[in-house]
Design an enzyme around this catalytic site. Structure first.
Site, PDB file in Angstrom:
ATOM      1  N   CYS A  81     -16.978  -9.328   3.612  1.00 52.01           N
ATOM      2  CA  CYS A  81     -16.367  -8.020   3.429  1.00 52.01           C
ATOM      3  C   CYS A  81     -15.125  -8.174   2.571  1.00 52.01           C
ATOM      4  O   CYS A  81     -14.156  -8.817   2.981  1.00 52.01           O
ATOM      5  CB  CYS A  81     -16.012  -7.402   4.775  1.00 52.01           C
ATOM      6  SG  CYS A  81     -17.427  -7.267   5.886  1.00 52.01           S
ATOM      7  N   CYS A  85      -1.335   0.769  10.405  1.00 49.23           N
ATOM      8  CA  CYS A  85      -1.627  -0.330   9.493  1.00 49.23           C
ATOM      9  C   CYS A  85      -0.394  -1.151   9.142  1.00 49.23           C
ATOM     10  O   CYS A  85       0.649  -0.607   8.756  1.00 49.23           O
ATOM     11  CB  CYS A  85      -2.259   0.218   8.213  1.00 49.23           C
ATOM     12  SG  CYS A  85      -2.862  -1.081   7.106  1.00 49.23           S
ATOM     13  N   CYS A 105      -0.676   5.262   6.711  1.00 49.14           N
ATOM     14  CA  CYS A 105      -1.469   5.164   7.940  1.00 49.14           C
ATOM     15  C   CYS A 105      -0.644   4.457   9.026  1.00 49.14           C
ATOM     16  O   CYS A 105      -0.250   3.295   8.870  1.00 49.14           O
ATOM     17  CB  CYS A 105      -2.758   4.397   7.680  1.00 49.14           C
ATOM     18  SG  CYS A 105      -3.733   5.075   6.316  1.00 49.14           S
ATOM     19  N   CYS A 137     -20.924   1.790   5.959  1.00 47.50           N
ATOM     20  CA  CYS A 137     -20.303   1.197   7.136  1.00 47.50           C
ATOM     21  C   CYS A 137     -19.053   2.008   7.429  1.00 47.50           C
ATOM     22  O   CYS A 137     -18.179   2.113   6.577  1.00 47.50           O
ATOM     23  CB  CYS A 137     -19.975  -0.269   6.855  1.00 47.50           C
ATOM     24  SG  CYS A 137     -18.890  -1.052   8.036  1.00 47.50           S
ATOM     25  N   CYS A 188       0.830  -1.215   0.000  1.00 45.53           N
ATOM     26  CA  CYS A 188       0.000   0.000   0.000  1.00 45.53           C
ATOM     27  C   CYS A 188       0.859   1.258   0.000  1.00 45.53           C
ATOM     28  O   CYS A 188       1.836   1.338   0.753  1.00 45.53           O
ATOM     29  CB  CYS A 188      -0.917   0.000   1.224  1.00 45.53           C
ATOM     30  SG  CYS A 188      -2.082   1.391   1.217  1.00 45.53           S
ATOM     31  N   ARG A 195     -20.278  -3.053  15.542  1.00 42.02           N
ATOM     32  CA  ARG A 195     -19.505  -4.270  15.342  1.00 42.02           C
ATOM     33  C   ARG A 195     -18.201  -4.217  16.129  1.00 42.02           C
ATOM     34  O   ARG A 195     -17.458  -3.233  16.051  1.00 42.02           O
ATOM     35  CB  ARG A 195     -19.187  -4.428  13.846  1.00 42.02           C
ATOM     36  CG  ARG A 195     -18.447  -5.702  13.507  1.00 42.02           C
ATOM     37  CD  ARG A 195     -18.209  -5.791  11.997  1.00 42.02           C
ATOM     38  NE  ARG A 195     -19.443  -5.506  11.288  1.00 42.02           N
ATOM     39  CZ  ARG A 195     -19.505  -4.862  10.128  1.00 42.02           C
ATOM     40  NH1 ARG A 195     -18.406  -4.431   9.563  1.00 42.02           N
ATOM     41  NH2 ARG A 195     -20.664  -4.647   9.547  1.00 42.02           N
ATOM     42  N   CYS A 255     -19.979  -6.568   1.184  1.00 41.19           N
ATOM     43  CA  CYS A 255     -19.507  -5.210   1.447  1.00 41.19           C
ATOM     44  C   CYS A 255     -18.123  -5.077   0.825  1.00 41.19           C
ATOM     45  O   CYS A 255     -17.299  -5.981   0.935  1.00 41.19           O
ATOM     46  CB  CYS A 255     -19.442  -4.965   2.951  1.00 41.19           C
ATOM     47  SG  CYS A 255     -18.782  -3.338   3.410  1.00 41.19           S
TER      48      CYS A 255
END
Length: 408
Positions: A109, A72, A69, A202, A65, A272, A142
């Site tokens: 998901c 992560c 962040c 979400c 990626c 959740r 999702c």
């Protein structure tokens, strides 16, 4: 306690608590914790009974990626020893999804690392969605692919996606302390695009990055304003090799207070318990089911979760039941006529106009929080967190992207 009576009354009427009331929940003492759980549990049962929705993550593309962040394990410059692979083929993704569905999951998901999808990526994910839908009747899908460009949410919806996940993760004021390669406003815009396309939104948060109580309340109130149908609450998994590897700020009691505060602010949305529950709630996980009505089954994106069988036993032993595919998740005033559990975005339900996100990126999500150390984890007189439980952080080596059977 007058505070809790007031919050229960407001939750049953779907009224927004004051910021002072939300902060007061986070500042309650451990002596009052069971009273807080019992009060928030009344609100949870009013809107969701004793049902627990199971969701299953499939990591379509792991690592690699370009975003930074801090929480992560898939970030730019991460030295975490995670699985790294490019896009799964539709049949591979469908096979992975089938394992979760066989274990009792209702929603799949589909997550991919990266800043956001190209149009070719949207074509690829659309094919995967169609394959999963063709092979599994009644499944909710999702997508969580990062920042969306104009028209992409509509294309995902046309392909059969039910929801889109994009987490806010932390307060607007502290967002830049965690991520510099995109902005908080970028995240809000993506949630709004998902809403506009008719996808069930979400969007959630990550706790445990050193944020203050005020930061937590800020992000939850921002979520309520965006009005997502589901709010995943992630607890930071401090991966070695990431900037937040030393942030062990959470106790099980702190996690329960955070979940209770989210339930009071967002009474009628799917709350959740997402990444990090095994690491930070530990043996208190069953108690958290009184606050949240949804969990992830099995493993996360790059970390291992509790065994799927243990999840099912935990739910049954705590006196709850797994939500069936034929049951609508959201209360009637939020659910669409044919939503199968996805909601509408018209009412001021858990709020009034919130955001989208179907899960989390390893106890993190896609977007971050602050780690300034202010008001770290705790009550007004912050109790010290337990010793770091690095033994509970295990890199996923099975399931999607491997030849080993998944944990479901």
């Amino acid at each position: 306690m007058d505070l809790l009576n007031t919050l229960v009354d407001k939750g049953l009427r779907r009224e927004l608590p004051t910021r002072e009331e939300a902060l007061a929940v986070l500042a309650t003492s451990d002596d009052d914790l069971l009273d807080v759980v019992a009060a928030a549990g009344k609100v949870r049962r009013q809107w969701f009974g004793r049902r627990v929705k199971l969701n299953y993550l499939v990591n379509l593309k792991s690592g690699l990626c370009p975003e930074d962040c801090s929480y992560c394990s898939q970030r730019l410059g991460s030295k975490a020893g995670i699985l790294k692979y490019t896009w799964l083929k539709p049949d591979e993704a469908s096979e992975a999804a089938a394992a979760g569905l066989a274990g009792g999951a209702k929603r799949v998901c589909l997550v991919a690392s990266g800043r956001g999808p190209t149009d070719r990526d949207v074509d690829r994910v659309s094919e995967t969605i169609k394959t999963i839908k063709d092979q599994n009747d009644g499944v909710e899908v999702c997508a969580c692919l990062g920042l969306l460009s104009d028209g992409q949410a509509e294309r995902l919806r046309e392909a059969g996606a039910d929801a889109y996940n994009h987490n806010l993760n932390t307060s607007e004021g502290t967002y830049a302390d965690i991520t510099t390669t995109h902005t908080y406003a970028d995240r809000v815009e993506t949630v709004q695009k998902a809403h506009a396309a008719g996808l069930s939104a979400c969007s959630g948060l990550i706790a445990g990055m050193g944020e203050s109580d005020e930061d937590l309340v800020d992000v939850v109130y921002s979520l309520r304003e965006l009005d997502p149908d589901s709010v995943p609450v992630n607890f930071l998994i401090p991966f070695e090799g990431t900037p937040l590897a030393k942030e062990w700020n959470l106790t099980p009691q702190r996690c329960l207070r955070i979940l209770a505060m989210v339930r009071f602010v967002c009474p009628d949305v799917e709350v959740r318990i997402a990444g990090g529950r095994e690491v930070h709630l530990r043996t208190m996980q069953p108690l958290a089911l009184n606050l949240a009505n949804s969990i992830f089954l099995g493993d996360y994106l790059t970390s291992e979760g509790q065994a799927g069988k243990a999840d099912l036993e935990m739910i049954a032993d705590a006196g709850f039941e797994v939500e069936g595919a034929d049951q609508v998740t959201l209360p009637e005033h939020r659910a669409t006529v044919a939503g199968g559990g996805c909601g509408s975005h018209e009412s001021a339900g858990c709020g009034s106009q919130e955001s989208a996100g179907c899960g989390g990126h390893d106890g993190a999500g896609a977007g971050c929080g602050s780690h300034e150390g202010g008001g770290v984890c705790g009550t007004a007189a912050a109790a010290p967190a337990a010793e770091p439980r690095t033994d509970l952080v295990a890199v996923r080596r099975r399931g999607a992207g491997t030849d080993l059977a998944p944990n479901a």
